[in-house]
Scaffold this motif. Structure first.
Motif, PDB file in Angstrom:
ATOM      1  N   GLU A 110       0.832  -1.216   0.000  1.00 38.35           N
ATOM      2  CA  GLU A 110       0.000   0.000   0.000  1.00 38.35           C
ATOM      3  C   GLU A 110       0.863   1.262   0.000  1.00 38.35           C
ATOM      4  OE1 GLU A 110      -3.170   0.487  -0.656  1.00 38.35           O
ATOM      5  OE2 GLU A 110      -3.158  -1.681  -0.981  1.00 38.35           O
ATOM      6  N   GLU A 111       1.948   1.222   0.791  1.00 38.95           N
ATOM      7  CA  GLU A 111       2.872   2.365   0.836  1.00 38.95           C
ATOM      8  C   GLU A 111       3.543   2.573  -0.528  1.00 38.95           C
ATOM      9  OE1 GLU A 111       4.235   2.063   5.559  1.00 38.95           O
ATOM     10  OE2 GLU A 111       5.361   0.992   4.000  1.00 38.95           O
ATOM     11  N   MET A 112       3.847   1.464  -1.183  1.00 39.69           N
ATOM     12  CA  MET A 112       4.479   1.540  -2.506  1.00 39.69           C
ATOM     13  C   MET A 112       3.542   2.225  -3.512  1.00 39.69           C
ATOM     14  SD  MET A 112       6.124  -1.611  -4.655  1.00 39.69           S
ATOM     15  CE  MET A 112       7.111  -2.276  -3.333  1.00 39.69           C
ATOM     16  N   ILE A 113       2.270   1.822  -3.466  1.00 37.33           N
ATOM     17  CA  ILE A 113       1.282   2.435  -4.363  1.00 37.33           C
ATOM     18  C   ILE A 113       1.188   3.939  -4.073  1.00 37.33           C
ATOM     19  CG2 ILE A 113      -1.187   2.523  -4.956  1.00 37.33           C
ATOM     20  CD1 ILE A 113      -1.222  -0.571  -4.332  1.00 37.33           C
ATOM     21  N   ASP A 114       1.113   4.293  -2.795  1.00 40.09           N
ATOM     22  CA  ASP A 114       1.014   5.719  -2.424  1.00 40.09           C
ATOM     23  C   ASP A 114       2.231   6.497  -2.914  1.00 40.09           C
ATOM     24  OD1 ASP A 114      -1.384   5.266  -1.213  1.00 40.09           O
ATOM     25  OD2 ASP A 114      -0.592   5.179   0.832  1.00 40.09           O
ATOM     26  N   TRP A 115       3.425   5.898  -2.756  1.00 41.72           N
ATOM     27  CA  TRP A 115       4.654   6.572  -3.182  1.00 41.72           C
ATOM     28  C   TRP A 115       4.649   6.769  -4.701  1.00 41.72           C
ATOM     29  CZ3 TRP A 115       9.129   5.033  -6.032  1.00 41.72           C
ATOM     30  CH2 TRP A 115      10.160   5.967  -6.005  1.00 41.72           C
ATOM     31  N   ILE A 116       4.297   5.705  -5.427  1.00 37.31           N
ATOM     32  CA  ILE A 116       4.249   5.783  -6.902  1.00 37.31           C
ATOM     33  C   ILE A 116       3.299   6.892  -7.350  1.00 37.31           C
ATOM     34  CG2 ILE A 116       3.449   4.532  -8.973  1.00 37.31           C
ATOM     35  CD1 ILE A 116       4.559   1.942  -7.593  1.00 37.31           C
ATOM     36  N   LEU A 117       2.175   7.009  -6.670  1.00 37.61           N
ATOM     37  CA  LEU A 117       1.161   7.990  -7.087  1.00 37.61           C
ATOM     38  C   LEU A 117       1.534   9.425  -6.697  1.00 37.61           C
ATOM     39  CD1 LEU A 117      -2.132   6.043  -6.290  1.00 37.61           C
ATOM     40  CD2 LEU A 117      -1.180   6.518  -8.557  1.00 37.61           C
ATOM     41  N   SER A 118       2.446   9.582  -5.710  1.00 40.70           N
ATOM     42  CA  SER A 118       2.692  10.937  -5.195  1.00 40.70           C
ATOM     43  C   SER A 118       4.067  11.511  -5.543  1.00 40.70           C
ATOM     44  CB  SER A 118       2.522  10.945  -3.667  1.00 40.70           C
ATOM     45  OG  SER A 118       3.440  10.034  -3.087  1.00 40.70           O
ATOM     46  N   VAL A 119       5.005  10.654  -5.943  1.00 43.60           N
ATOM     47  CA  VAL A 119       6.360  11.132  -6.213  1.00 43.60           C
ATOM     48  C   VAL A 119       6.373  12.045  -7.457  1.00 43.60           C
ATOM     49  CG1 VAL A 119       7.055   9.194  -7.712  1.00 43.60           C
ATOM     50  CG2 VAL A 119       8.733  10.272  -6.215  1.00 43.60           C
ATOM     51  N   SER A 120       7.367  12.924  -7.531  1.00 41.04           N
ATOM     52  CA  SER A 120       7.394  13.864  -8.659  1.00 41.04           C
ATOM     53  C   SER A 120       7.671  13.116  -9.968  1.00 41.04           C
ATOM     54  CB  SER A 120       8.436  14.957  -8.435  1.00 41.04           C
ATOM     55  OG  SER A 120       9.716  14.393  -8.541  1.00 41.04           O
ATOM     56  N   GLU A 121       7.126  13.647 -11.056  1.00 42.76           N
ATOM     57  CA  GLU A 121       7.118  12.919 -12.329  1.00 42.76           C
ATOM     58  C   GLU A 121       8.526  12.551 -12.821  1.00 42.76           C
ATOM     59  OE1 GLU A 121       3.857  13.669 -15.169  1.00 42.76           O
ATOM     60  OE2 GLU A 121       5.458  14.134 -16.580  1.00 42.76           O
ATOM     61  N   ASN A 122       9.495  13.462 -12.671  1.00 42.89           N
ATOM     62  CA  ASN A 122      10.831  13.151 -13.212  1.00 42.89           C
ATOM     63  C   ASN A 122      11.575  12.061 -12.430  1.00 42.89           C
ATOM     64  OD1 ASN A 122      11.391  14.632 -10.990  1.00 42.89           O
ATOM     65  ND2 ASN A 122      12.644  16.202 -12.004  1.00 42.89           N
ATOM     66  N   GLU A 123      11.106  11.766 -11.240  1.00 43.71           N
ATOM     67  CA  GLU A 123      11.723  10.668 -10.475  1.00 43.71           C
ATOM     68  C   GLU A 123      11.245   9.301 -10.976  1.00 43.71           C
ATOM     69  OE1 GLU A 123      12.484  10.715  -6.119  1.00 43.71           O
ATOM     70  OE2 GLU A 123      11.227  12.509  -6.176  1.00 43.71           O
ATOM     71  N   ILE A 124      10.082   9.298 -11.593  1.00 48.30           N
ATOM     72  CA  ILE A 124       9.417   8.017 -11.878  1.00 48.30           C
ATOM     73  C   ILE A 124       9.184   7.756 -13.368  1.00 48.30           C
ATOM     74  CG2 ILE A 124       7.009   8.801 -11.678  1.00 48.30           C
ATOM     75  CD1 ILE A 124       6.617   6.394  -9.771  1.00 48.30           C
ATOM     76  N   VAL A 125       9.225   8.807 -14.165  1.00 49.74           N
ATOM     77  CA  VAL A 125       8.942   8.660 -15.597  1.00 49.74           C
ATOM     78  C   VAL A 125      10.044   9.317 -16.422  1.00 49.74           C
ATOM     79  CG1 VAL A 125       7.308   9.143 -17.464  1.00 49.74           C
ATOM     80  CG2 VAL A 125       6.442   8.704 -15.176  1.00 49.74           C
ATOM     81  N   LYS A 126      10.496   8.574 -17.427  1.00 51.90           N
ATOM     82  CA  LYS A 126      11.477   9.129 -18.375  1.00 51.90           C
ATOM     83  C   LYS A 126      10.783   9.237 -19.733  1.00 51.90           C
ATOM     84  CE  LYS A 126      15.930   7.842 -20.395  1.00 51.90           C
ATOM     85  NZ  LYS A 126      16.909   6.735 -20.439  1.00 51.90           N
ATOM     86  N   ILE A 127      10.789  10.426 -20.294  1.00 52.20           N
ATOM     87  CA  ILE A 127      10.131  10.643 -21.596  1.00 52.20           C
ATOM     88  C   ILE A 127      11.200  10.953 -22.642  1.00 52.20           C
ATOM     89  CG2 ILE A 127       8.455  12.044 -22.882  1.00 52.20           C
ATOM     90  CD1 ILE A 127       7.074  12.750 -20.315  1.00 52.20           C
ATOM     91  N   GLU A 128      11.223  10.182 -23.715  1.00 49.69           N
ATOM     92  CA  GLU A 128      12.151  10.461 -24.817  1.00 49.69           C
ATOM     93  C   GLU A 128      11.350  10.682 -26.100  1.00 49.69           C
ATOM     94  OE1 GLU A 128      15.602   7.309 -24.629  1.00 49.69           O
ATOM     95  OE2 GLU A 128      13.858   6.573 -23.521  1.00 49.69           O
ATOM     96  N   GLU A 129      11.649  11.769 -26.799  1.00 44.57           N
ATOM     97  CA  GLU A 129      11.032  11.964 -28.117  1.00 44.57           C
ATOM     98  C   GLU A 129      11.804  11.112 -29.104  1.00 44.57           C
ATOM     99  OE1 GLU A 129      10.657  16.114 -29.015  1.00 44.57           O
ATOM    100  OE2 GLU A 129       9.225  16.423 -27.383  1.00 44.57           O
ATOM    101  N   ILE A 130      11.115  10.256 -29.803  1.00 45.88           N
ATOM    102  CA  ILE A 130      11.796   9.354 -30.744  1.00 45.88           C
ATOM    103  C   ILE A 130      11.103   9.419 -32.105  1.00 45.88           C
ATOM    104  CG2 ILE A 130      12.632   7.739 -28.967  1.00 45.88           C
ATOM    105  CD1 ILE A 130      10.278   5.866 -29.823  1.00 45.88           C
ATOM    106  N   THR A 131      11.738   8.831 -33.099  1.00 37.36           N
ATOM    107  CA  THR A 131      11.144   8.789 -34.440  1.00 37.36           C
ATOM    108  C   THR A 131      10.796   7.342 -34.760  1.00 37.36           C
ATOM    109  OG1 THR A 131      12.562  10.622 -35.072  1.00 37.36           O
ATOM    110  CG2 THR A 131      11.516   9.416 -36.868  1.00 37.36           C
ATOM    111  N   ILE A 132       9.552   7.107 -35.100  1.00 33.57           N
ATOM    112  CA  ILE A 132       9.149   5.754 -35.536  1.00 33.57           C
ATOM    113  C   ILE A 132       8.303   5.882 -36.799  1.00 33.57           C
ATOM    114  CG2 ILE A 132       9.153   4.761 -33.194  1.00 33.57           C
ATOM    115  CD1 ILE A 132       6.031   4.761 -33.381  1.00 33.57           C
ATOM    116  N   GLN A 133       8.220   4.795 -37.517  1.00 32.35           N
ATOM    117  CA  GLN A 133       7.347   4.754 -38.686  1.00 32.35           C
ATOM    118  C   GLN A 133       5.893   4.807 -38.208  1.00 32.35           C
ATOM    119  OE1 GLN A 133       8.132   1.286 -41.059  1.00 32.35           O
ATOM    120  NE2 GLN A 133       7.543   2.308 -42.943  1.00 32.35           N
ATOM    121  N   GLU A 134       5.048   5.531 -38.924  1.00 33.81           N
ATOM    122  CA  GLU A 134       3.644   5.618 -38.511  1.00 33.81           C
ATOM    123  C   GLU A 134       3.011   4.225 -38.494  1.00 33.81           C
ATOM    124  OE1 GLU A 134       1.138   8.424 -40.580  1.00 33.81           O
ATOM    125  OE2 GLU A 134      -0.534   7.936 -39.262  1.00 33.81           O
TER     126      GLU A 134
END
Lengths: 177, 177
Positions: A110-134
């Motif tokens: 339960e604590e893990m779920i709470d942490w995942i939902l509340s931590v700042s986005e850059n700690e938990i998500v990495k976003i890369e702009e990439i090129t792919i075929q449509e």
């Protein structure tokens, strides 16, 4: 944006994987300023079929039944989203440090779920702009009748036996006789 | 029981396939007096990945991300539901006469959806009690680290290269060099 409790309602229960998928999909939709796919305006390529993918489906509208959820069986919690209007793609993963942070904390489920939902986005998500075929659009295919069971079948899925159209389940039965 | 408009919200739009999937799934859940799968109490085996399967997911809780939606690519709108508590299975299809009735009527798309949603159940849904082997439960697998990209991967999906653990996408990149 749909909420985490609503995603839980769809998935059936709350769990760390769903919470993680929720944060990753939310980050992707926010990045694109995209609400939800009514049809195939957005495509998701998911690299596993674990709990998080239900958050992908529920939040983004990239669903198993609509042809805009592409499954690549790589065993990785990585989601690539392709926006057909901007023709842009982003790859959503988790920063390498994320795993250490999570295990260092020795949290209950339960604590893990709470942490995942509340931590700042850059700690938990990495976003890369990439090129792919449509990605291709889902095709609407013709329907034919299996001459063995009389049921309707998509034309690209039938075999032929003794000059007759046969569906895969009937074909398998014939071969097991 | 969740309503058709709620299923439309999940799928993204209303269409004859979703309406059909709604009637078929509702019939299955009613037959089992089953509400919705929180976990894997119910399993659905779907024989296509068309619109109706989003109704299966939304109504029954047998979802892509929970391991209780099994996809057999037969191109057939046939759903088999397995109830783990009663160990009973039912096969849900459409009566042979259904197709003729639908085409005879020459309906618009909207009229077709209305007809599908309002016609009596035995005209549109065929339920057969069948015997199948109990589907396996989804397995929780260990996670390892790809020594090439540093990302986490399910252990059953990795290869080895030069004595190092490698994920499928890294392996494919190496082979394309």
């Amino acid at each position: 944006m749909r909420t985490y409790p609503e995603a839980v309602q769809f998935h059936g229960h709350s769990c760390p994987g769903l919470a993680m998928g929720y944060r990753m999909t939310k980050a992707a939709l926010d990045h694109f300023s995209f609400e939800r796919a009514e049809d195939e305006e957005l495509v998701a390529i998911v690299e596993n079929d674990a709990c998080g993918t239900d958050a992908v489906q529920f939040l983004s509208g990239c669903t198993f039944g609509k042809g805009n959820l592409i499954f690549k069986d790589h065993g990785k919690m990585v989601y690539t989203f392709y926006n057909r209007s901007s023709k842009k793609a982003i790859r959503i993963s988790r920063p390498a440090e994320f795993r250490e942070k999570l295990t260092d904390r020795d949290l209950s489920r339960e604590e893990m779920i709470d942490w995942i939902l509340s931590v700042s986005e850059n700690e938990i998500v990495k976003i890369e702009e990439i090129t792919i075929q449509e990605p291709k659009f889902a095709r609407i295919l013709k329907t034919v009748i299996c001459e063995f069971c009389g049921e309707t079948v998509t034309e690209t899925r039938v075999h032929e036996l003794d000059g007759k159209v046969i569906c895969i389940p009937c074909f398998l039965k014939q071969n097991n006789k």
